[in-house]
Design a protein around this motif. Structure first.
Motif, PDB file in Angstrom:
ATOM      1  N   GLU A 163       0.836  -1.210   0.000  1.00  0.00           N
ATOM      2  CA  GLU A 163       0.000   0.000   0.000  1.00  0.00           C
ATOM      3  C   GLU A 163       0.866   1.253   0.000  1.00  0.00           C
ATOM      4  OE1 GLU A 163      -2.770  -0.817   3.200  1.00  0.00           O
ATOM      5  OE2 GLU A 163      -3.558  -2.525   2.077  1.00  0.00           O
ATOM      6  N   SER A 189      -1.702  -0.554  -4.239  1.00  0.00           N
ATOM      7  CA  SER A 189      -2.990   0.140  -4.193  1.00  0.00           C
ATOM      8  C   SER A 189      -2.804   1.493  -3.520  1.00  0.00           C
ATOM      9  CB  SER A 189      -4.016  -0.702  -3.460  1.00  0.00           C
ATOM     10  OG  SER A 189      -3.655  -0.816  -2.109  1.00  0.00           O
ATOM     11  N   GLY A 190      -3.877   2.254  -3.464  1.00  0.00           N
ATOM     12  CA  GLY A 190      -3.813   3.557  -2.806  1.00  0.00           C
ATOM     13  C   GLY A 190      -3.527   4.687  -3.761  1.00  0.00           C
ATOM     14  N   ARG A 191      -4.033   4.589  -4.985  1.00  0.00           N
ATOM     15  CA  ARG A 191      -3.814   5.659  -5.958  1.00  0.00           C
ATOM     16  C   ARG A 191      -4.530   6.935  -5.538  1.00  0.00           C
ATOM     17  NH1 ARG A 191      -5.293   1.534  -9.333  1.00  0.00           N
ATOM     18  NH2 ARG A 191      -7.273   2.496  -9.883  1.00  0.00           N
ATOM     19  N   THR A 192      -5.640   6.755  -4.860  1.00  0.00           N
ATOM     20  CA  THR A 192      -6.505   7.887  -4.546  1.00  0.00           C
ATOM     21  C   THR A 192      -5.831   8.927  -3.677  1.00  0.00           C
ATOM     22  OG1 THR A 192      -8.157   6.175  -4.437  1.00  0.00           O
ATOM     23  CG2 THR A 192      -8.868   8.386  -3.896  1.00  0.00           C
ATOM     24  N   LYS A 226      -2.299  -4.328 -12.484  1.00  0.00           N
ATOM     25  CA  LYS A 226      -3.352  -3.328 -12.316  1.00  0.00           C
ATOM     26  C   LYS A 226      -4.430  -3.777 -11.325  1.00  0.00           C
ATOM     27  CE  LYS A 226      -6.351  -4.250 -16.327  1.00  0.00           C
ATOM     28  NZ  LYS A 226      -6.178  -5.695 -16.357  1.00  0.00           N
TER      29      LYS A 226
ATOM     30  N   VAL B 260      -9.131  -0.542  -0.149  1.00  0.00           N
ATOM     31  CA  VAL B 260      -8.351   0.480  -0.863  1.00  0.00           C
ATOM     32  C   VAL B 260      -8.469   0.278  -2.372  1.00  0.00           C
ATOM     33  CG1 VAL B 260      -6.033   1.399  -1.238  1.00  0.00           C
ATOM     34  CG2 VAL B 260      -6.735   0.747   1.065  1.00  0.00           C
ATOM     35  N   ASP B 264      -9.915   3.034  -4.907  1.00  0.00           N
ATOM     36  CA  ASP B 264      -9.171   3.476  -6.097  1.00  0.00           C
ATOM     37  C   ASP B 264     -10.048   3.377  -7.338  1.00  0.00           C
ATOM     38  OD1 ASP B 264      -6.842   3.967  -4.721  1.00  0.00           O
ATOM     39  OD2 ASP B 264      -5.781   2.165  -5.388  1.00  0.00           O
TER      40      ASP B 264
END
Lengths: 651, 651
Positions: A163, A189-192, A226, B260, B264
């Motif tokens: 993450e 993950s954790g693009r936001t 992805k 998460v 995203d």
């Protein structure tokens, strides 16, 4: 759950190689102290209730950290799921779902995603060498695991769920070179949360931390999946397949439609293309499999394809020079027995020197046949597109593995003393933002061309100065009282001669007198007019990964098109070239649609100097040139505007 | 395979409602003739060996077609897999894998992909109402099926696999409005063959047939799946879920990492966002589920979440105004029993008024629990991202369903007579390409502004003309012998006054005399200089779908950025607006980065006139304006260059 109440009960059993702490949170520190006293150097802390719980937990974790470092202890966790070594038989997790033994090392920040990995591993028959749940990563982190696993004899591929990388520079240092030994697949993950960093520059927001992660992973030849499906697909193919030594995908199918989907995927892919079969191969196919509807790739054996046909064709095409990998696609039609195809593929796979990926598309009938293949170590994929991506990943990894790294030679220029003067001055003023002029002084001190300019107090002086600067020039009224110079006619562009310069000075003065008779006038500024293709170049210091250079189309296009490419400093010569050539800006500069090519060499020189600035000046948080005007070939490039901010370590 | 040797044996059994022909190819025509004589009106032809086999087969198929149309017979196939109606019990396929009964109608051009659909349907427990394999689509095609199925009481969602729509205009006519009744999911393969159409314009290549398919599907609110997985996911969610009436996704998970990933995916999605829970909901969650690690969305119940916790939270958040849909994500951790969570979700699903999508991420343990859910009619998805996309598709369909269609009002302008003159003239010359001047005559005849221009033979005349046109102007030498006018100094731009025009004429003439003393001189051309943002606008007549309008950034950017939006003529007012506003060009025109907004109204007027041209003039194959210069607000827009080609129906 498991675990003992206190370590003292085993105190006399001799030295403890590895301790696993799984006691209530409040008891962790006391147990750690006892372990430290006993000389235990390796501890896994399953217990949660630390950093992830806020301020109190963070304090507790810092205490843990101190005990560990004071006593040279290495810690996995806290707040983790433990580790498994399938080869030695160690298992410190509390999972009943254990993965089968194999060559894939799995590493997960999250214990729950680890459980998903186990469950997948058992169904997919992709065996695991080691599993590590990293939890809070107080000590042991992704970089440590990659360093370790890349020399682990039981491991052939490393799959990571993360993450966020906590020590970015350390990660790059540890991983650099390791990825040449073993493929690494990461699901990050954790693009936001990317937008959280404050940034005043345009690229600051664009070069969000997620796109910097992409740049780092590309730099290190780490394949970023992805989603979970892709992570598992890529781990499978690297675990089970041989490398794909050359391009060229051949497709064999009993369902024309599936073949079309795979061909579409090849044409969209960056790393593989559809193979063009030799005439000899096609003739052989027609001879051996007369019913084939298409002997061109994708090879369509029709709905009534026989089991033997598939094997015959695989043997023919795997000998074709143009073929680097084979994809077998099948629908569960009644006329074909997928299970026996699976068995045949399983039996020939060792005779074939290129990788094979299989997709049996459907539900439980297809899945039953796919399970037979997997038990024989042939990777299977849910869709034609995913089979193509799996082979494409083999190719991507192989190509980048051979990508040599030539050290970048930076210009020998010592702009640091002059830059430090500017920085000190700004700091003494209590500012963090530099003026355009201060920014340009830094650029100049590193030999980056900025358009020459000066100030004149008379028409004569203006004309002389313009001549010295070189025509054409732009002339602007200089006054602290006039903010919208253009509105009062205080700017004249395109001045081409001595006479025009005299006239322009008088005109500007006259207009100003009329429009703002009371304004304080400091003269006029005269600047060389430069033209060319606008590009943007910036340096931003990322919190995780340090200095990052961004490059792309400039001017009004930068925010709308968001067409920016990033690279982390330091970089190799190849990385720099890849950063430049991967952009649409580069296509424009190379002479699109009959435009003459631009002076890419002078622009590249500016980028090199920018990298030098990044390396020399840790106080510079952001430095953006927007635009650089890239002139026609041999015409030079100019930094027209500069925006810079500072950040000091003590802040 | 099955089938009888000749239809004569049942000749006396009375009228045949539906005949299925599955005899050797050579016998198909004779059997069809017998059926025609017997008055049979509905025939399914399974037999292959027609159009798909080349010229001979095509001839045979044409013969079939004639028999059918002469006798008012409707035909499915040939070269198909047959049909199934699970409700009435009809099955003309040769498949042993039959789908369960349900509300999803499936339609596949390919029989083999049909078999994949059956197998999926059985495993996914998504029941089927009707299945139709269309094969060569000699008569019955996708449009017919959609028309029929949209009024079929047993059908709630239509899923189609197609390799290309044969009668595009007919497809649009039949489907328009139908998609308001039932969601339609299409998987259209064959993107690769897009480039096959010859096109001389820039957008011709860009508006490849695949992007036109996208425009058509968008127009008709047909959801295009990107691969088989997505097709099945979307059919599932529309088959099993209630509509998603409002935005706002709430996520409940026992694995922070999965949460998460879903968050995203929400942030990347065009149709849904993460719900912001009310303070009240969050308080209730803390009260009822004290162990929850996060009461903010995504709601993380941690690894030791209890079965009850999930249900409690679902009940709380489904009552929250901000929540339009729920996603439940779980990893197969030992502390949680996924099967019993599945059973509880199954039992509460009717009490919850919003759609629920579930992802149990893993392998066989997760799959076992997912199967329980599916048997209870709750849709499950393999990854968090796919669960998000499923709800997002519900939302996308719902929003577009309510999208009203205001008829587009086109300017009343009769440019046809003048345009026909130009076209006739070009045709008489044996040409298909129009000169720039001819293209501009067409534009002018439809009231599209082109910069005024004229020709002068003396300095005096040049100055007069320039004054009439309005400054600034551009002046160019006119000579059939001089191809590179700029190279000899034969072009002067930015002429701003009568005197400058006199000078410019003389200068151009003098330069030409020096450089090319023997060139034949026709005078100089004088054109109004226009400026503004460059956009491109084009009309191309697609073979399947007829006239298509394309719009995007113009000038040198068009090919490099490939940023073009398409819409099929005729279109509604909303479709036109969507075409314009979905582009980056629109963002630039709206005043990006402090630039003043451009004259969008005048540009839109040009587009309306272009649509009128498309409707009036079937002979125009392509017409491209590149660039249109869009001036500042109320400054007007100008068509600066025109490229046009013709195509006649008799070719």
């Amino acid at each position: 759950m498991c675990g003992i109440e206190s370590i003292t009960s085993v105190e006399k059993a001799g030295t403890i190689d590895l301790a696993v702490i799984s006691v209530p949170t409040a008891n962790v520190i006391p147990e750690m102290k006892k372990l430290a006293a006993m000389g235990t150097k390796h501890v896994i802390i399953i217990t949660a209730g630390f950093k992830e719980e806020g301020a109190d937990g963070r304090r507790l974790e810092n205490e843990l950290k101190k005990i560990a470092s004071d006593n040279n202890m290495r810690i996995i966790g806290p707040n983790c799921f433990g580790i498994i070594d399938t080869h030695s038989g160690i298992n410190t997790t509390f999972s009943s779902l254990l993965p089968p033994r194999g060559n894939a090392a799995l590493c997960s920040q999250s214990g729950a995603v680890g459980a998903t990995m186990f469950d997948w591993s058992r169904s997919s028959r992709v065996g695991v060498s080691k599993f590590v749940s990293l939890g809070n990563k107080m000590d042991v982190c992704e970089a440590d695991m990659i360093s370790y696993l890349s020399t682990d004899e039981d491991t052939e591929v490393i799959g990571i769920y993360s993450e966020g990388i906590s020590d970015g520079r350390g990660f790059i240092r540890s991983v650099q070179g390791m990825e040449k030994k073993k493929p690494i697949i990461i699901l990050k993950s954790g693009r936001t949360s990317a937008g959280s960093r404050a940034a005043s520059s345009h690229t600051g927001a664009l070069a969000g931390s997620d796109s910097i992660y992409n740049a780092v992973f590309r730099k290190l030849n780490i394949l970023r999946a992805k989603d979970i499906d892709e992570m598992f697909d890529l781990i499978s193919v690297f675990s089970l397949s041989r490398p794909m030594e050359k391009d060229g995908i051949a497709i064999i199918t009993n369902a024309g439609g599936l073949g079309v989907m795979a061909a579409d995927a090849c044409s969209d892919d960056d790393w593989v293309t559809l193979a063009e079969l030799s005439r000899r191969s096609m003739e052989k196919i027609s001879e051996e499999v007369p019913s084939a509807a298409s002997v061109h790739n994708p090879i369509d054996l029709r709905g009534d394809a026989k089991n033997d046909d598939v094997i015959k064709v695989i043997k023919i095409i795997s000998a074709d020079e143009a073929v680097g990998g084979v994809i077998v696609l099948a629908s569960p039609l009644d006329m074909i027995d997928l299970n026996s195809i699976a068995e045949s593929l399983y039996s020939v796979k060792n005779d074939i020197r290129i990788p094979i990926a299989v997709c049996f598309a459907g539900g439980s009938v297809a899945e039953e046949a796919a399970a037979i293949l997997r038990s024989g170590g042939v990777p299977t994929f849910a869709t034609p597109e995913r089979a193509v991506r799996a082979l494409s990943a083999l190719r991507e990894y192989g190509i980048n593995k051979d990508f040599s790294g030539t050290p970048l030679v930076l210009p020998e220029v010592s702009g640091r003393p002059e830059t430090l003067k500017v920085i000190t001055n700004v700091k003494n003023d209590g500012r963090i933002s530099l003026s355009e002029e201060e920014g340009k002084r830094i650029l100049s001190s590193y030999g980056i061309p900025v358009p020459p300019e000066g100030t004149a107090d008379s028409a004569h002086e203006a004309a002389e100065l313009a001549e010295k600067i070189g025509f054409p020039v732009v002339m602007k009224i200089l006054s602290p009282d006039i903010h919208h110079k253009t509105d009062i006619g205080g700017v004249i562009v395109g001045i081409k001669s001595h006479d025009e310069a005299m006239d322009a000075y008088e005109t500007i003065m006259a207009r100003t007198m009329v429009a703002m008779p009371d304004a304080k006038i400091d003269g006029v500024s005269i600047q060389k007019m430069v033209s060319g293709q606008e590009v943007i170049l910036s340096l931003i210091r990322d919190e995780q990964f340090g200095p990052v250079i961004s490059f792309g189309l400039g001017g009004i296009y930068v925010e709308i098109l968001r067409e920016i490419s990033n690279a982390v400093v330091p970089m190799t010569s190849e990385e720099l070239d890849r950063m430049i050539t991967s952009t649409k800006a580069f296509r424009l500069l190379s002479g699109a649609r009959g435009k003459p090519p631009a002076d890419i060499a002078s622009m590249k020189d500016i980028i090199l100097r920018m990298i030098k600035i990044a390396e020399d000046n840790p106080e510079l948080y952001e430095l953006e040139i927007n635009p650089i005007m890239v002139g026609k070939i041999r015409g030079g490039s100019w930094a027209v505007d500069a925006l810079a901010t500072l950040r000091f370590d003590d802040e």
